[in-house]
Design a protein around this motif. Structure first.
Motif, mmCIF file in Angstrom:
data_model
loop_
_atom_site.group_PDB
_atom_site.id
_atom_site.type_symbol
_atom_site.label_atom_id
_atom_site.label_comp_id
_atom_site.label_asym_id
_atom_site.label_seq_id
_atom_site.Cartn_x
_atom_site.Cartn_y
_atom_site.Cartn_z
ATOM 1 N N SER A 8 0.604 -1.118 -0.048
ATOM 2 C CA SER A 8 -0.155 -0.094 0.101
ATOM 3 C C SER A 8 0.951 1.267 -0.205
ATOM 4 C CB SER A 8 -0.942 -0.041 1.299
ATOM 5 O OG SER A 8 -0.301 -0.160 2.438
ATOM 6 N N SER A 9 1.938 1.221 0.885
ATOM 7 C CA SER A 9 2.883 2.565 0.824
ATOM 8 C C SER A 9 3.479 2.701 -0.605
ATOM 9 C CB SER A 9 3.872 2.510 1.928
ATOM 10 O OG SER A 9 4.658 1.372 1.771
ATOM 11 N N LEU A 10 3.940 1.615 -1.307
ATOM 12 C CA LEU A 10 4.442 1.981 -2.729
ATOM 13 C C LEU A 10 3.413 2.265 -3.653
ATOM 14 C CD1 LEU A 10 6.983 -1.342 -2.478
ATOM 15 C CD2 LEU A 10 7.765 1.141 -2.490
ATOM 16 N N PHE A 11 2.344 1.798 -3.380
ATOM 17 C CA PHE A 11 1.021 2.145 -4.497
ATOM 18 C C PHE A 11 0.938 3.572 -3.931
ATOM 19 C CE2 PHE A 11 -3.348 3.067 -5.041
ATOM 20 C CZ PHE A 11 -3.479 2.730 -6.180
ATOM 21 N N TYR A 42 -5.581 -9.538 0.142
ATOM 22 C CA TYR A 42 -6.111 -10.557 -0.619
ATOM 23 C C TYR A 42 -6.623 -10.141 -1.962
ATOM 24 C CZ TYR A 42 -5.121 -13.429 3.345
ATOM 25 O OH TYR A 42 -4.115 -14.154 4.228
ATOM 26 N N TRP A 43 -7.494 -8.907 -1.950
ATOM 27 C CA TRP A 43 -8.150 -8.384 -2.895
ATOM 28 C C TRP A 43 -7.297 -7.756 -3.971
ATOM 29 C CZ3 TRP A 43 -11.317 -4.543 0.810
ATOM 30 C CH2 TRP A 43 -11.817 -5.296 1.557
ATOM 31 N N ALA A 44 -6.297 -7.188 -3.513
ATOM 32 C CA ALA A 44 -5.301 -6.639 -4.501
ATOM 33 C C ALA A 44 -4.591 -7.818 -5.402
ATOM 34 C CB ALA A 44 -4.206 -5.642 -3.832
ATOM 35 N N THR A 45 -4.255 -8.960 -4.745
ATOM 36 C CA THR A 45 -3.690 -9.971 -5.284
ATOM 37 C C THR A 45 -4.599 -11.050 -6.038
ATOM 38 O OG1 THR A 45 -3.353 -11.033 -3.255
ATOM 39 C CG2 THR A 45 -1.558 -9.666 -3.925
ATOM 40 N N GLU A 46 -5.913 -10.715 -5.684
ATOM 41 C CA GLU A 46 -7.141 -11.550 -6.387
ATOM 42 C C GLU A 46 -7.407 -12.722 -5.701
ATOM 43 O OE1 GLU A 46 -7.915 -10.246 -10.677
ATOM 44 O OE2 GLU A 46 -5.989 -10.026 -10.645
ATOM 45 N N ALA A 47 -6.637 -12.885 -4.524
ATOM 46 C CA ALA A 47 -6.741 -14.127 -3.909
ATOM 47 C C ALA A 47 -8.203 -14.272 -3.400
ATOM 48 C CB ALA A 47 -5.820 -14.210 -2.685
ATOM 49 N N LYS A 48 -8.894 -13.361 -3.245
ATOM 50 C CA LYS A 48 -10.331 -13.164 -2.737
ATOM 51 C C LYS A 48 -10.897 -12.084 -3.485
ATOM 52 C CE LYS A 48 -9.651 -14.707 2.173
ATOM 53 N NZ LYS A 48 -9.809 -14.277 3.694
ATOM 54 N N PRO A 49 -12.407 -12.380 -3.790
ATOM 55 C CA PRO A 49 -13.112 -11.279 -4.843
ATOM 56 C C PRO A 49 -13.205 -10.149 -3.855
ATOM 57 C CG PRO A 49 -14.331 -13.342 -4.011
ATOM 58 C CD PRO A 49 -13.071 -13.690 -3.374
ATOM 59 N N THR A 50 -13.237 -8.940 -4.351
ATOM 60 C CA THR A 50 -13.352 -7.538 -3.815
ATOM 61 C C THR A 50 -14.650 -7.592 -3.600
ATOM 62 O OG1 THR A 50 -11.414 -6.964 -5.101
ATOM 63 C CG2 THR A 50 -12.908 -5.160 -3.967
ATOM 64 N N PRO A 51 -15.446 -7.048 -2.429
ATOM 65 C CA PRO A 51 -16.614 -6.735 -2.228
ATOM 66 C C PRO A 51 -17.201 -5.654 -3.140
ATOM 67 C CG PRO A 51 -15.547 -6.901 -0.097
ATOM 68 C CD PRO A 51 -14.308 -6.710 -1.216
ATOM 69 N N ALA A 52 -18.445 -5.512 -3.335
ATOM 70 C CA ALA A 52 -18.945 -4.515 -4.321
ATOM 71 C C ALA A 52 -18.620 -3.281 -3.600
ATOM 72 C CB ALA A 52 -20.408 -4.831 -4.391
ATOM 73 N N GLU A 53 -18.450 -2.990 -2.648
ATOM 74 C CA GLU A 53 -18.483 -1.514 -1.925
ATOM 75 C C GLU A 53 -17.070 -0.816 -2.199
ATOM 76 O OE1 GLU A 53 -18.496 -4.204 1.799
ATOM 77 O OE2 GLU A 53 -19.315 -4.020 0.085
ATOM 78 N N ALA A 66 -0.325 -4.307 -8.108
ATOM 79 C CA ALA A 66 -0.019 -5.643 -7.408
ATOM 80 C C ALA A 66 0.875 -6.666 -8.274
ATOM 81 C CB ALA A 66 -1.013 -6.196 -6.757
ATOM 82 N N LYS A 67 0.452 -6.732 -9.588
ATOM 83 C CA LYS A 67 0.766 -7.566 -10.552
ATOM 84 C C LYS A 67 2.265 -7.501 -10.814
ATOM 85 C CE LYS A 67 -3.602 -8.177 -12.751
ATOM 86 N NZ LYS A 67 -4.490 -8.112 -13.764
ATOM 87 N N ASN A 68 2.689 -6.199 -10.624
ATOM 88 C CA ASN A 68 4.306 -5.813 -10.609
ATOM 89 C C ASN A 68 4.937 -6.207 -12.255
ATOM 90 O OD1 ASN A 68 6.670 -4.868 -10.077
ATOM 91 N ND2 ASN A 68 7.502 -6.712 -8.602
#
Length: 88
Positions: A8-11, A42-53, A66-68
């Motif tokens: 998050s800090s590099l982003f 987990y959301w950023a790396t797509e390990a889990k789906p991101t909630p709609a909100e 995150a894909k670098n």
């Protein structure tokens, strides 16, 4: 937890100066509302789906970051001096 904060800090270092006010508000919400920082990772790396909100253009930017694709070495958080640099 260091891995989450490094991402998050590099982003932030790479993107905050280029974000619109709306994107900054979305980013602020993203980093402050979820109760578990690992969820963001987990959301950023797509390990889990991101909630709609939290599914928005800032989350898409974070996922892409995150894909670098440039294969940058991202082993530590950036120094905070970038917060005081003028926008480029």
């Amino acid at each position: 937890l260091i891995l989450v904060h490094t991402l998050s800090s590099l982003f932030a270092k790479e993107n905050l100066n280029h974000m619109s006010e709306q994107q900054l508000n979305l980013y602020d919400r993203l980093i402050n509302e979820p109760s578990n920082d690992w969820d963001i990772y987990y959301w950023a790396t797509e390990a889990k789906p991101t909630p709609a909100e939290f599914e928005n253009d800032v989350m898409a930017m974070l996922r892409e970051f995150a894909k670098n694709k440039k294969r940058e070495q991202r082993l530590r958080q950036p120094d905070l001096e970038y917060l005081f640099e003028p926008p480029r």
